[in-house]
Enzyme design. Structure first.
Site, PDB file in Angstrom:
ATOM      1  N   GLN A  90       8.864   1.500   4.383  1.00  0.00           N
ATOM      2  CA  GLN A  90       9.394   1.805   3.060  1.00  0.00           C
ATOM      3  C   GLN A  90      10.796   1.211   2.889  1.00  0.00           C
ATOM      4  OE1 GLN A  90       7.843   3.530   0.437  1.00  0.00           O
ATOM      5  NE2 GLN A  90       9.623   2.824  -0.688  1.00  0.00           N
ATOM      6  N   ASP A  93       1.450  -3.835   2.791  1.00  0.00           N
ATOM      7  CA  ASP A  93       2.287  -4.249   1.670  1.00  0.00           C
ATOM      8  C   ASP A  93       2.137  -5.726   1.325  1.00  0.00           C
ATOM      9  OD1 ASP A  93       3.761  -2.843  -0.136  1.00  0.00           O
ATOM     10  OD2 ASP A  93       5.645  -2.921   0.955  1.00  0.00           O
ATOM     11  N   LYS A 103       2.484   8.579  -1.900  1.00  0.00           N
ATOM     12  CA  LYS A 103       1.528   7.841  -1.076  1.00  0.00           C
ATOM     13  C   LYS A 103       0.765   8.775  -0.146  1.00  0.00           C
ATOM     14  CE  LYS A 103       4.412   3.745  -1.429  1.00  0.00           C
ATOM     15  NZ  LYS A 103       5.581   3.040  -0.897  1.00  0.00           N
TER      16      LYS A 103
END
Length: 289
Positions: free
Chosen positions: A97, A120, A53
């Protein structure tokens, strides 16, 4: 032989367009888009995802504000960092995460993120917008699946879709997105009776259970579109080396299906790409209203 749905090629195409958009926008604004990724602990797979990422951000011109915290970091400390990022005008997207260490309440942290910065797409407000069919930030992996279907002109409307898996990360939002696209959707899971028979009825079969090679040819309707979201690392008995496989037994299903995503190179690259897309979308909304 099934058509291979190349998620990696589509991801590169979308990222190239995002990079062009960012370059154009940055000429008229005082900063680039910003993404903050929080990782707690040293989970090897998470570390690899975070590196991917961060590299993608660098390629596209997105500012990265990552925090890699030790495994014993307290809930309160992570919550305080999220609060700071919510208030940071340089940050358009925030990602926590997963998985997190056992002592941390992941749901509480995800709910703490500003919905407008929820890269997200997992905040209850954004999930609620999805349920209501309203615009908003979408969960990255299911959104990546929908982008692949669109790219290859696979129309869900009127089709029978089976989603194998009911997680909040993939299964549930995936079912909602397919329903939004006018498919007739069934969610299957570990307690579903006659699971193989149900899967054989699907025109579009989405596998997201995390069990390597679970779905063989006898689970798939001839000509069906098979979307493999699973990413499982297994060890080769002969060579001793590890490799990635999906939830679908690709070798046996590919000759039967009409279209199929490979692992790797299918949905995985699209997940990261939709995260970047969400960040740029939040950035533009903040400037354009």
């Amino acid at each position: 032989m099934a058509q291979r749905l190349d998620g990696k090629a589509l991801a590169n195409k979308i990222q190239s367009q995002l990079a062009a958009d960012i370059n154009h926008d940055s000429e008229h604004r005082d900063r680039p888009p910003g993404l903050a990724v929080l990782m707690v602990g040293d989970h090897p797979a998470s570390a690899a995802y975070v590196r991917n990422k961060e590299r993608a951000c660098e390629r596209l011109g997105i500012a990265s504000f990552g925090s890699h915290l030790p495994a014993d970091t307290s809930q309160a400390t992570v919550a305080e960092i999220i609060d700071q990022l919510n208030q940071d005008d340089r940050v358009d997207g925030i990602l926590v995460q997963l998985p997190l260490p056992d002592h941390i309440d992941a749901v509480a942290l995800l709910n703490r993120i500003d919905p407008a910065k929820d890269a997200d797409g997992l905040h209850p407000e954004n999930m609620g917008r999805l349920i209501r069919g309203e615009s908003g930030l979408r969960s990255c992996t299911p959104a990546g699946v929908m982008a692949v279907l669109k790219e290859y002109n696979i129309e869900p409307a009127g089709k029978k879709a089976v989603v194998l898996g009911r997680s909040i990360l993939v299964g549930k939002p995936m079912a909602l997105m397919l329903l939004e696209a006018n498919a007739t959707v069934t969610i299957a899971h570990s307690r579903t009776q006659d699971l193989a028979e149900l899967c054989r009825q699907a025109d579009i079969l989405v596998a997201a259970v995390g069990r390597p090679n679970m779905i063989g040819a006898d689970w798939v309707k001839p000509g069906a579109t098979v979307i493999d979201v699973g990413i499982n690392r297994i060890q080769d008995a002969e060579s001793g080396k590890s490799r990635l496989v999906g939830d679908v037994d690709f070798a046996s299903v590919e000759p039967l299906a009409g279209a199929i995503t490979p692992v790797p190179g299918g949905i995985g690259p699209m997940t990261v790409t939709m995260l970047l897309h969400n960040t740029v979308l939040s950035y533009r909304k903040r400037f354009n209203g």
